[in-house]
Design an enzyme around this catalytic site. Sequence first.
Site, PDB file in Angstrom:
ATOM      1  N   GLU A 120       0.540  -1.470   0.038  1.00  0.00           N
ATOM      2  CA  GLU A 120       0.123  -0.045   0.054  1.00  0.00           C
ATOM      3  C   GLU A 120       0.736   1.325  -0.477  1.00  0.00           C
ATOM      4  O   GLU A 120       2.079   1.597   0.475  1.00  0.00           O
ATOM      5  CB  GLU A 120      -0.815   0.451   1.279  1.00  0.00           C
ATOM      6  CG  GLU A 120      -1.646   1.627   1.673  1.00  0.00           C
ATOM      7  CD  GLU A 120      -1.947   1.135   3.143  1.00  0.00           C
ATOM      8  OE1 GLU A 120      -3.268   2.368   3.069  1.00  0.00           O
ATOM      9  OE2 GLU A 120      -2.094   0.559   3.904  1.00  0.00           O
ATOM     10  N   LEU A 139       1.209   4.986   1.296  1.00  0.00           N
ATOM     11  CA  LEU A 139       0.890   5.485   2.857  1.00  0.00           C
ATOM     12  C   LEU A 139       1.091   7.079   1.788  1.00  0.00           C
ATOM     13  O   LEU A 139       0.855   7.859   2.618  1.00  0.00           O
ATOM     14  CB  LEU A 139       1.545   5.142   4.087  1.00  0.00           C
ATOM     15  CG  LEU A 139       1.202   4.088   4.193  1.00  0.00           C
ATOM     16  CD1 LEU A 139       1.862   3.497   5.697  1.00  0.00           C
ATOM     17  CD2 LEU A 139      -0.082   3.600   4.659  1.00  0.00           C
ATOM     18  N   ASP A 190      13.779  -3.249  14.311  1.00  0.00           N
ATOM     19  CA  ASP A 190      14.500  -2.631  13.391  1.00  0.00           C
ATOM     20  C   ASP A 190      14.258  -0.751  13.475  1.00  0.00           C
ATOM     21  O   ASP A 190      15.068  -0.345  12.160  1.00  0.00           O
ATOM     22  CB  ASP A 190      15.279  -2.673  11.687  1.00  0.00           C
ATOM     23  CG  ASP A 190      16.418  -2.096  11.491  1.00  0.00           C
ATOM     24  OD1 ASP A 190      17.444  -2.210  11.998  1.00  0.00           O
ATOM     25  OD2 ASP A 190      16.434  -2.598  10.378  1.00  0.00           O
TER      26      ASP A 190
END
Length: 294
Positions: free
Chosen positions: A94, A96, A199
């Site tokens: 997707e 964003l 991370d």
Amino acid sequence: MTPDAALLEHALARAVGTSVRIRMRSGLGGGDISVVERIDTTAGSFVVKSGAGVAGLFQAEADGLRAVRASGTSLRIPDVIMCHEAEPAFLVLEDLGQGSPVADFADRVGRGLAELHGTSAPTFGFATDNFCGATPQPNPRRSSWIEFYRSARLGHQLELGTRAGHYSTDDRRQTAALLARLDTWIDEPDEGPALVHGDLWSGNLHTAADGLPALIDPAAYFAHREAELGMMTLFGGFSSRVYAAYQEARPLEPGWRDRNPLYQLYHLMNHVTLFGGGYHGQVMAIVRRYAPAH
């Protein structure tokens, strides 16, 4: 290798259930391991990652994104549209978008991380192994956090770095002494395993088009939640308000800052693995701090 338009269109059509034509492809920054593009199509805009050259990397990222998204955190997490594992491998996410942070951005980050860390599991580790950067990250299921962190994180990195010739005999002996006494400084979390991004440096905190904070590129697993702060504090980029909002929502145990260098250690050792000896001095300074040579 990056996928051509025909392959992308065919794969996306199968994923979204309608014909797809690409109108425009444009490169995005931040892709140290893979090529990152935004593609504008007749079915909408998507982000495509390709060309990593590391088998299984995109599937591992997809699994991590799905787990973090399923946690219910208020942080934006891109939906996984599809993962193509055959060469040329690619991951479609997707889009964003990119915007300017809302006024309470830092508070939202802190609260959203607290929500993420509220997701637990019976054991530490993860359903599958994955990667931290391009380094394989084993995620065996373990009931003990100390044993997991000793073997699957610090011990794993010591083995990788030793194989590559980054650590001397004295380095290995001193680090082994630290690993043997890890339970002197690190406790088992009373609240059990917590889902972490894994991370979380500032480059993996993204501002979506609506100004809300989003997380990308996870190395997700179930950990002691203090481990998340190892990477967050290592290179900076998170304001004091992020930590304050986190503490308000999910207070950390006293003394977490004293333990924090031991969680920075994993990521510094991984930087030695990835980039060579430039981080060696920082690794050994932490080792000597906790396990001084005799």
